[in-house]
Design a protein around this motif. Structure first.
Motif, PDB file in Angstrom:
ATOM      1  N   ILE A 279       6.042  -0.647  -1.723  1.00 39.18           N
ATOM      2  CA  ILE A 279       7.365  -0.267  -2.233  1.00 39.18           C
ATOM      3  C   ILE A 279       8.424  -0.502  -1.153  1.00 39.18           C
ATOM      4  O   ILE A 279       9.483  -1.053  -1.407  1.00 39.18           O
ATOM      5  N   LYS A 280       8.097  -0.074   0.065  1.00 31.80           N
ATOM      6  CA  LYS A 280       9.045  -0.221   1.177  1.00 31.80           C
ATOM      7  C   LYS A 280       9.462  -1.686   1.340  1.00 31.80           C
ATOM      8  O   LYS A 280      10.642  -1.987   1.514  1.00 31.80           O
ATOM      9  N   ALA A 281       8.498  -2.603   1.243  1.00 34.00           N
ATOM     10  CA  ALA A 281       8.783  -4.040   1.383  1.00 34.00           C
ATOM     11  C   ALA A 281       9.640  -4.529   0.213  1.00 34.00           C
ATOM     12  O   ALA A 281      10.550  -5.342   0.408  1.00 34.00           O
ATOM     13  N   ILE A 282       9.370  -4.028  -0.982  1.00 36.73           N
ATOM     14  CA  ILE A 282      10.163  -4.416  -2.158  1.00 36.73           C
ATOM     15  C   ILE A 282      11.618  -4.004  -1.944  1.00 36.73           C
ATOM     16  O   ILE A 282      12.542  -4.788  -2.158  1.00 36.73           O
ATOM     17  N   PHE A 283      11.829  -2.747  -1.491  1.00 33.21           N
ATOM     18  CA  PHE A 283      13.182  -2.256  -1.218  1.00 33.21           C
ATOM     19  C   PHE A 283      13.869  -3.116  -0.151  1.00 33.21           C
ATOM     20  O   PHE A 283      15.017  -3.496  -0.300  1.00 33.21           O
ATOM     21  N   GLU A 284      13.141  -3.409   0.938  1.00 31.20           N
ATOM     22  CA  GLU A 284      13.725  -4.176   2.048  1.00 31.20           C
ATOM     23  C   GLU A 284      14.047  -5.616   1.647  1.00 31.20           C
ATOM     24  O   GLU A 284      15.081  -6.152   2.022  1.00 31.20           O
ATOM     25  N   GLN A 285      13.142  -6.245   0.893  1.00 31.06           N
ATOM     26  CA  GLN A 285      13.292  -7.668   0.581  1.00 31.06           C
ATOM     27  C   GLN A 285      14.141  -7.944  -0.661  1.00 31.06           C
ATOM     28  O   GLN A 285      14.857  -8.930  -0.710  1.00 31.06           O
ATOM     29  N   GLU A 286      14.044  -7.069  -1.667  1.00 23.42           N
ATOM     30  CA  GLU A 286      14.716  -7.340  -2.947  1.00 23.42           C
ATOM     31  C   GLU A 286      15.810  -6.326  -3.292  1.00 23.42           C
ATOM     32  O   GLU A 286      16.641  -6.588  -4.136  1.00 23.42           O
ATOM     33  N   GLY A 287      15.722  -5.139  -2.702  1.00 28.29           N
ATOM     34  CA  GLY A 287      16.701  -4.098  -2.981  1.00 28.29           C
ATOM     35  C   GLY A 287      16.298  -3.166  -4.113  1.00 28.29           C
ATOM     36  O   GLY A 287      15.339  -3.420  -4.848  1.00 28.29           O
ATOM     37  N   GLU A 288      17.055  -2.078  -4.223  1.00 36.57           N
ATOM     38  CA  GLU A 288      16.731  -1.038  -5.199  1.00 36.57           C
ATOM     39  C   GLU A 288      16.878  -1.522  -6.639  1.00 36.57           C
ATOM     40  O   GLU A 288      16.087  -1.155  -7.504  1.00 36.57           O
ATOM     41  N   LYS A 289      17.860  -2.356  -6.909  1.00 33.22           N
ATOM     42  CA  LYS A 289      18.097  -2.837  -8.281  1.00 33.22           C
ATOM     43  C   LYS A 289      16.854  -3.566  -8.822  1.00 33.22           C
ATOM     44  O   LYS A 289      16.441  -3.357  -9.963  1.00 33.22           O
ATOM     45  N   TYR A 290      16.269  -4.418  -8.001  1.00 28.31           N
ATOM     46  CA  TYR A 290      15.064  -5.147  -8.389  1.00 28.31           C
ATOM     47  C   TYR A 290      13.913  -4.170  -8.654  1.00 28.31           C
ATOM     48  O   TYR A 290      13.186  -4.298  -9.633  1.00 28.31           O
ATOM     49  N   PHE A 291      13.773  -3.180  -7.770  1.00 25.98           N
ATOM     50  CA  PHE A 291      12.715  -2.177  -7.920  1.00 25.98           C
ATOM     51  C   PHE A 291      12.870  -1.419  -9.242  1.00 25.98           C
ATOM     52  O   PHE A 291      11.898  -1.182  -9.954  1.00 25.98           O
ATOM     53  N   ARG A 292      14.101  -1.047  -9.601  1.00 25.26           N
ATOM     54  CA  ARG A 292      14.346  -0.311 -10.850  1.00 25.26           C
ATOM     55  C   ARG A 292      14.004  -1.178 -12.065  1.00 25.26           C
ATOM     56  O   ARG A 292      13.573  -0.674 -13.092  1.00 25.26           O
ATOM     57  N   LYS A 293      14.189  -2.489 -11.928  1.00 26.24           N
ATOM     58  CA  LYS A 293      13.817  -3.417 -13.006  1.00 26.24           C
ATOM     59  C   LYS A 293      12.286  -3.406 -13.201  1.00 26.24           C
ATOM     60  O   LYS A 293      11.788  -3.428 -14.334  1.00 26.24           O
ATOM     61  N   LEU A 294      11.556  -3.346 -12.105  1.00 23.28           N
ATOM     62  CA  LEU A 294      10.094  -3.260 -12.172  1.00 23.28           C
ATOM     63  C   LEU A 294       9.674  -1.953 -12.839  1.00 23.28           C
ATOM     64  O   LEU A 294       8.742  -1.926 -13.658  1.00 23.28           O
ATOM     65  N   GLU A 295      10.367  -0.857 -12.506  1.00 25.49           N
ATOM     66  CA  GLU A 295      10.059   0.435 -13.132  1.00 25.49           C
ATOM     67  C   GLU A 295      10.273   0.369 -14.645  1.00 25.49           C
ATOM     68  O   GLU A 295       9.477   0.918 -15.406  1.00 25.49           O
ATOM     69  N   LYS A 296      11.325  -0.304 -15.052  1.00 24.02           N
ATOM     70  CA  LYS A 296      11.623  -0.435 -16.485  1.00 24.02           C
ATOM     71  C   LYS A 296      10.483  -1.180 -17.202  1.00 24.02           C
ATOM     72  O   LYS A 296      10.063  -0.802 -18.288  1.00 24.02           O
ATOM     73  N   HIS A 297      10.011  -2.233 -16.568  1.00 24.15           N
ATOM     74  CA  HIS A 297       8.891  -3.003 -17.119  1.00 24.15           C
ATOM     75  C   HIS A 297       7.655  -2.111 -17.284  1.00 24.15           C
ATOM     76  O   HIS A 297       7.001  -2.127 -18.325  1.00 24.15           O
TER      77      HIS A 297
END
Length: 172
Positions: A45-63
């Motif tokens: 998760i930490k790498a996802i936040f660092e590399q793609e940002g929170e917006k991208y992470f929230r999109k994954l959560e939606k999926h």
């Protein structure tokens, strides 16, 4: 009937620990939305936040939320601290808030045998002032969504799990 239990609550409140205890004392199996995302992305998760940002992470959560609603039954689902914002949350299962004061959550994390690792894993806790502000924003929203509230302050994961199973029976 889906018969799912969806655990929500602030990061570090003990969702994973309580989930493991629920599994020991019931027929539920448990999954964790953050673990699903890490598996899907093959990175932390930490790498996802660092590399793609929170917006991208929230999109994954939606999926993940859509998949849970469509495909998952008779399961205890631990969620990340911000997962509660998913629009279809109520369609996934009975929502159980693990509730605690902010200071008690931080104390719980710091007293954990893996405290350093646990803090490192949660990028949003690196600034405690900002984390407290986030907690204060989220808590009223958590309370509004919850079908069941379990106060975890000064209780073991086992005590919380037993209380949760008793209270959830009325909802499923």
């Amino acid at each position: 009937m889906k018969n799912n239990i969806v655990l929500i609550g602030f990061m570090g409140v003990g969702k994973g620990s309580v989930a493991r205890e629920v599994v020991k004392h019931s027929d539920y199996i448990a999954i964790d939305t953050d673990d699903l995302i890490e598996s899907m992305e093959n990175r932390k998760i930490k790498a996802i936040f660092e590399q793609e940002g929170e917006k991208y992470f929230r999109k994954l959560e939606k999926h993940i939320a859509k998949w849970l609603e469509k495909s998952v039954r008779n399961t205890l689902i631990s969620t990340g601290g911000g997962f509660y914002k998913q629009e279809n949350l109520k369609n996934i299962g009975t929502i159980v808030l693990l509730d605690s004061g902010f200071d008690a959550i931080i104390k719980r994390i710091k007293e954990h045998p893996n405290a350093t690792k646990k803090l490192k894993k949660r990028p949003l806790l690196s600034d405690l002032k900002a984390a407290r502000k986030l907690y204060e924003e989220r808590r009223p929203e958590y309370l509004k969504l919850a079908d069941v509230v379990i106060d975890v302050t000064n209780k073991s994961a086992k005590e919380c799990a037993k209380e949760l199973l008793k209270k959830v029976k009325k909802h499923v």
